[in-house]
Design an enzyme around this catalytic site. Structure first.
Site, PDB file in Angstrom:
ATOM      1  N   LYS A  38       0.802  -1.222   0.000  1.00  0.00           N
ATOM      2  CA  LYS A  38       0.000   0.000   0.000  1.00  0.00           C
ATOM      3  C   LYS A  38       0.836   1.273   0.000  1.00  0.00           C
ATOM      4  O   LYS A  38       0.293   2.355  -0.217  1.00  0.00           O
ATOM      5  CB  LYS A  38      -0.983  -0.025   1.165  1.00  0.00           C
ATOM      6  CG  LYS A  38      -2.089  -1.055   0.976  1.00  0.00           C
ATOM      7  CD  LYS A  38      -2.971  -0.720  -0.236  1.00  0.00           C
ATOM      8  CE  LYS A  38      -4.097  -1.741  -0.403  1.00  0.00           C
ATOM      9  NZ  LYS A  38      -5.023  -1.376  -1.476  1.00  0.00           N
ATOM     10  N   SER A 251      -2.653 -12.758   3.542  1.00  0.00           N
ATOM     11  CA  SER A 251      -3.124 -12.804   2.149  1.00  0.00           C
ATOM     12  C   SER A 251      -2.068 -13.437   1.230  1.00  0.00           C
ATOM     13  O   SER A 251      -2.398 -13.962   0.162  1.00  0.00           O
ATOM     14  CB  SER A 251      -3.530 -11.415   1.638  1.00  0.00           C
ATOM     15  OG  SER A 251      -2.401 -10.629   1.314  1.00  0.00           O
TER      16      SER A 251
END
Ligand code: PLP
Length: 304
Positions: A38, A251
């Site tokens: 991110k 993830s």
């Protein structure tokens, strides 16, 4: 500091490769300065706001996030001289709260039942009430561009023979931006999106059919979507730690699980999995040990 964002390593997971013709690679996004993919998006979102002259020194940035974008925006906001307020749904991994607190980021919690849509709406209200600027990771084109120009181009340069790309779906920015980039250059490449089962939460990724279809997600560019259970993701996190020596986030286990399933169906492939963050922030709950116990109830538990 912001110049160190991106340019992350692509490493081969040779010990996990299931057959001679199939090679597995991981894009290690945990090596960005705030520890996740991110950082790329946070910088691009803020620079898009700057480009349309929406910000002045000291402006308040507002964003909804399950954690990684909030942490990444903290770095970007501090480096560029902006304030930041984030809306985080209650019930995300506890360490995310500690990290944000340590970074001095102001947090507002949104009710977990309201989901990501509720968090986005609350961020909208906070921005209006406080004269803040929404950075808008769920709908800004800058999110996709960061992955087209950055992640996608890097993968092409690092592995021009990539045949498959596997990434989790949160905002849909990664999978959409990288799919567009790879397919513009390699029309036969296959791009697979990864989601948790309905009702399950794995940090950063969500089930698209659960009521919130991310506006940036371009399903036409995907060749498939794969559902992964929490237990499957965590077991692969543990395997990659034990067999390759890499501590990765939840993830990443999910994308690796899908890569191994794809590998069963082909004789030759070069599969790139997105490892969106590293595992350190998940350590306090030690979910890996629970996963290895093969507890069937894991499928009913939220591992964020
Ligand atoms: C750990 C993790 N994996 C995957 C994703 C999904 O990425 P995207 O929002 O680009 O779909 C996120 C997003 O927050 C994340 O934090």
């Amino acid at each position: 500091m912001l110049d160190t964002i991106g340019g992350t390593p692509l490493v081969e997971l040779s010990r996990l490769a299931p057959k001679p013709g199939v090679r597995l690679f991981a894009k290690l996004e945990g090596q960005n300065p705030s520890g996740s993919v991110k950082d790329r998006v946070a910088r691009a979102l803020v620079e898009e706001c700057e480009a349309r002259h929406a910000l002045v020194p000291g402006s308040l940035l507002v964003e909804a996030s399950t954690g990684n974008t909030a942490i990444a925006l903290a770095v970007v906001a501090k480096q560029k001289g902006y304030r930041l307020k984030v809306v985080v749904p209650e019930g995300v991994a506890p360490s995310i709260g500690y990290i944000l607190e340590t970074l001095g980021v102001e947090c507002v919690e949104s009710p977990p039942m309201a989901g990501m849509r509720g968090a986005i709406e609350l961020a909208d209200r906070v921005a209006r009430a406080e004269g803040g600027v929404l950075t808008g990771q769920f709908y800004s084109q800058a999110n996709i561009d960061a992955h087209y120009q950055g992640t996608g181009r890097e993968i092409l340069a690092q592995l021009p023979t990539v045949t498959h790309f596997v990434a989790g779906i949160g905002t849909g920015g990664t999978v959409t931006g990288v799919a567009r980039c790879l397919k513009d250059h390699l029309p036969d490449v296959r791009v697979i999106g990864v989601e948790p089962h309905m009702g399950e939460v794995l940090q950063g990724i969500r089930c698209v059919d659960e009521g919130f279809a991310p506006p940036l997600l371009d399903l036409d560019r995907l060749d498939g979507r794969f559902l992964v259970s929490a237990a499957q993701a965590l077991q692969l996190c543990k395997r990659v730690a034990v067999e390759e020596g890499l501590l990765v986030g939840v993830s990443s286990g999910a994308t690796l699980h899908v890569a191994l399933r794809l590998a069963e169906r082909v004789e030759a492939a070069q599969i790139v999995c997105m490892f969106a963050d590293s595992g350190a922030k998940y350590l306090p709950a030690n979910p890996w040990e629970a996963a290895m116990a093969l507890d069937p109830r894991l499928d009913e538990v939220h591992w964020w």
